[in-house]
Design a protein around this motif. Structure first.
Motif, short mmCIF file in Angstrom:
data_model
loop_
_atom_site.label_atom_id
_atom_site.label_comp_id
_atom_site.label_asym_id
_atom_site.label_seq_id
_atom_site.Cartn_x
_atom_site.Cartn_y
_atom_site.Cartn_z
N UNK A 116 -72.32 49.69 11.85
CA UNK A 116 -72.77 50.81 12.67
C UNK A 116 -73.78 51.67 11.91
N UNK A 117 -73.52 51.91 10.64
CA UNK A 117 -74.45 52.70 9.83
C UNK A 117 -75.79 51.99 9.68
N UNK A 149 -83.24 54.83 13.42
CA UNK A 149 -84.06 55.92 12.86
C UNK A 149 -85.39 55.38 12.34
N UNK A 150 -85.37 54.23 11.68
CA UNK A 150 -86.62 53.61 11.22
C UNK A 150 -87.52 53.26 12.39
N UNK A 151 -86.91 52.73 13.45
CA UNK A 151 -87.69 52.36 14.65
C UNK A 151 -88.35 53.61 15.25
N UNK A 180 -91.17 54.73 13.04
CA UNK A 180 -92.34 53.86 13.15
C UNK A 180 -93.03 53.96 14.50
N UNK A 181 -92.45 54.72 15.41
CA UNK A 181 -93.01 54.89 16.75
C UNK A 181 -93.10 56.37 17.11
N UNK A 182 -93.73 57.11 16.23
CA UNK A 182 -93.85 58.56 16.41
C UNK A 182 -94.61 58.92 17.68
N UNK A 208 -82.84 64.78 8.53
CA UNK A 208 -82.24 63.45 8.38
C UNK A 208 -82.71 62.51 9.47
N UNK A 209 -82.93 63.03 10.66
CA UNK A 209 -83.37 62.21 11.79
C UNK A 209 -84.88 62.02 11.79
N UNK A 210 -85.62 63.07 11.58
CA UNK A 210 -87.08 63.01 11.63
C UNK A 210 -87.73 62.50 10.34
N UNK A 211 -86.95 62.46 9.26
CA UNK A 211 -87.42 62.01 7.94
C UNK A 211 -88.51 62.93 7.36
N UNK A 212 -88.51 64.14 7.82
CA UNK A 212 -89.41 65.20 7.33
C UNK A 212 -88.93 66.49 7.98
#
Length: 101
Positions: free
Chosen positions: A10-11, A18-20, A23-25, A66-70
């Protein structure tokens, strides 16, 4: 599969989500809300709620980062576009329909 393995899977799936999203901002939060009924902000609220349930001290800003990575302010400045009139109308209609349920 044991509980530890399930948690690890799950993690891993969550990290991949989150990576997806990272990568799709170009995919805007309002678009996610209209199509999937959740967005990056929802994920940060769920993340914060999970921390609170476990008595882990975390601020709203830390959860968003943590979610936005910034920092959220940076993401918003660099990636968030103004919602169109059509998006706002669709969002408001969806919100009104949910309230009637």
């Amino acid at each position: 599969m044991n509980e530890q393995q399930k948690t690890e899977l799950e993690a891993a799936a969550f990290r991949r989500l989150l990576d997806h999203l990272d990568n799709n901002k170009q995919v805007q939060n309002i678009e996610l809300m209209l199509l999937a009924d959740f967005c990056r902000n929802c994920l940060s609220k769920w993340y914060l709620a999970a921390a609170e349930e476990r008595n882990i001290l975390l601020t709203d800003e830390e959860a968003r980062e943590a979610i936005y990575k910034m920092p959220y302010s940076e993401w918003k400045k660099n990636h968030q576009l103004p919602a169109t009139e059509e998006q706002l109308a669709a969002f408001n209609a969806k919100s009104a329909a949910k309230k009637k349920q």
